[in-house]
Design an enzyme around this catalytic site. Sequence first.
Site, PDB file in Angstrom:
ATOM      1  N   LYS A 264      -6.769   6.708  10.816  1.00  0.00           N
ATOM      2  CA  LYS A 264      -8.172   6.632  11.271  1.00  0.00           C
ATOM      3  C   LYS A 264      -8.139   6.535  12.791  1.00  0.00           C
ATOM      4  O   LYS A 264      -8.183   5.439  13.349  1.00  0.00           O
ATOM      5  CB  LYS A 264      -8.821   5.351  10.737  1.00  0.00           C
ATOM      6  CG  LYS A 264      -9.238   5.365   9.296  1.00  0.00           C
ATOM      7  CD  LYS A 264     -10.095   4.123   9.018  1.00  0.00           C
ATOM      8  CE  LYS A 264      -9.581   3.410   7.804  1.00  0.00           C
ATOM      9  NZ  LYS A 264     -10.310   2.167   7.499  1.00  0.00           N
TER      10      LYS A 264
ATOM     11  N   ASP B  49      -4.610   2.234  10.998  1.00  0.00           N
ATOM     12  CA  ASP B  49      -6.006   1.948  11.324  1.00  0.00           C
ATOM     13  C   ASP B  49      -6.079   1.525  12.801  1.00  0.00           C
ATOM     14  O   ASP B  49      -6.145   2.378  13.679  1.00  0.00           O
ATOM     15  CB  ASP B  49      -6.458   0.849  10.346  1.00  0.00           C
ATOM     16  CG  ASP B  49      -7.911   0.481  10.469  1.00  0.00           C
ATOM     17  OD1 ASP B  49      -8.732   1.376  10.704  1.00  0.00           O
ATOM     18  OD2 ASP B  49      -8.245  -0.709  10.325  1.00  0.00           O
TER      19      ASP B  49
ATOM     20  N   GLY C 227       0.767  -1.239   0.000  1.00  0.00           N
ATOM     21  CA  GLY C 227       0.000   0.000   0.000  1.00  0.00           C
ATOM     22  C   GLY C 227       0.800   1.292   0.000  1.00  0.00           C
ATOM     23  O   GLY C 227       0.386   2.279  -0.606  1.00  0.00           O
TER      24      GLY C 227
ATOM     25  N   GLU D  30       4.014   4.417   5.833  1.00  0.00           N
ATOM     26  CA  GLU D  30       2.779   3.632   5.842  1.00  0.00           C
ATOM     27  C   GLU D  30       1.700   4.365   5.044  1.00  0.00           C
ATOM     28  O   GLU D  30       1.697   5.605   4.998  1.00  0.00           O
ATOM     29  CB  GLU D  30       2.386   3.424   7.311  1.00  0.00           C
ATOM     30  CG  GLU D  30       1.136   2.663   7.594  1.00  0.00           C
ATOM     31  CD  GLU D  30       1.112   1.233   7.071  1.00  0.00           C
ATOM     32  OE1 GLU D  30       1.216   1.066   5.842  1.00  0.00           O
ATOM     33  OE2 GLU D  30       0.935   0.295   7.870  1.00  0.00           O
TER      34      GLU D  30
HETATM   35  P1  IMP Z   1      -3.638  -1.551  11.143  1.00  0.00           P
HETATM   36  O1  IMP Z   1      -2.644  -2.595  11.527  1.00  0.00           O
HETATM   37  O2  IMP Z   1      -5.027  -1.923  11.586  1.00  0.00           O
HETATM   38  O3  IMP Z   1      -3.261  -0.167  11.579  1.00  0.00           O
HETATM   39  O4  IMP Z   1      -3.767  -1.595   9.597  1.00  0.00           O
HETATM   40  C1  IMP Z   1      -2.860  -1.105   8.752  1.00  0.00           C
HETATM   41  C2  IMP Z   1      -3.011  -1.701   7.377  1.00  0.00           C
HETATM   42  O5  IMP Z   1      -4.357  -2.086   7.111  1.00  0.00           O
HETATM   43  C3  IMP Z   1      -2.670  -0.668   6.346  1.00  0.00           C
HETATM   44  O6  IMP Z   1      -1.326  -0.757   6.008  1.00  0.00           O
HETATM   45  C4  IMP Z   1      -3.546  -1.043   5.187  1.00  0.00           C
HETATM   46  O7  IMP Z   1      -2.891  -1.993   4.384  1.00  0.00           O
HETATM   47  C5  IMP Z   1      -4.748  -1.725   5.813  1.00  0.00           C
HETATM   48  N1  IMP Z   1      -5.909  -0.795   5.893  1.00  0.00           N
HETATM   49  C6  IMP Z   1      -6.464  -0.257   6.984  1.00  0.00           C
HETATM   50  N2  IMP Z   1      -7.499   0.536   6.680  1.00  0.00           N
HETATM   51  C7  IMP Z   1      -7.599   0.500   5.343  1.00  0.00           C
HETATM   52  C8  IMP Z   1      -8.488   1.149   4.407  1.00  0.00           C
HETATM   53  O8  IMP Z   1      -9.394   1.932   4.732  1.00  0.00           O
HETATM   54  N3  IMP Z   1      -8.245   0.865   3.098  1.00  0.00           N
HETATM   55  C9  IMP Z   1      -7.259   0.032   2.666  1.00  0.00           C
HETATM   56  N4  IMP Z   1      -6.419  -0.582   3.508  1.00  0.00           N
HETATM   57  C10 IMP Z   1      -6.593  -0.352   4.846  1.00  0.00           C
END
Ligand code: IMP
Length: 191
Positions: free
Chosen positions: A131, A103, A45, A99
């Site tokens: 987010k 999320d 991403g 990054e």
């Molecule tokens: P986290 O570990 O929950 O913070 O997620 C991080 C990863 O989840 C990011 O690097 C994205 O690859 C994916 N991700 C989280 N939210 C989204 C979104 O709204 N769209 C696309 N990918 C997301």
Amino acid sequence: MSTLSPPFRILFTHDQILRRSQELARAIFAATPGEPPLLMAVIEGARPFARLLQKHLPGQLPVHEVRASSYAGTRSTGAVTITQGGDLPVRGRHVLLLEDIVDTGRTIDALRRHFTAAGAKSCRVASLLSKPSRRVVPVAIDYLGFEIPDEFVIGFGMDLDGRYRELLDIVVYEADVERAFAAGTRHAASG
Ligand code: IMP
């Protein structure tokens, strides 16, 4: 956005992304006198975002790639596994993780712990999006592009099961917009 993709709602235009990334690159440069950071893009991403920062940081710094997985579809599964780049030699270096979106915070938290344990002098984070309302693990984002509400976004590197990464803008994924567009496309093809 391409006319071949559904008319998803635009959150940030490509232009806004370019401008904000340039501002972040300036802030990163201003905060790193002397030793250049070891840039590490969380792929896939963050590739487009990493390329922009690389372009705007002096010195043609290489971008290393690290892959961590915790996502299936639009839901985070919790456990984070580092499947690529975990063995990069970071001892004594200032690491800057790049990054696309923070999320729950689990991915960045896991990567930061990993590289700190591996001997990095520091481990900072630059993320294009965040987010905050979804956070499960508190993480500090040193350089942040934009905060967004709890919506699933795609485009500019971000995907839904491998789709829509190539969109230039960042848009909100909505299944009914996609369905209506697909139905219209079928209708046009048969008429
Ligand atoms: P986290 O570990 O929950 O913070 O997620 C991080 C990863 O989840 C990011 O690097 C994205 O690859 C994916 N991700 C989280 N939210 C989204 C979104 O709204 N769209 C696309 N990918 C997301």
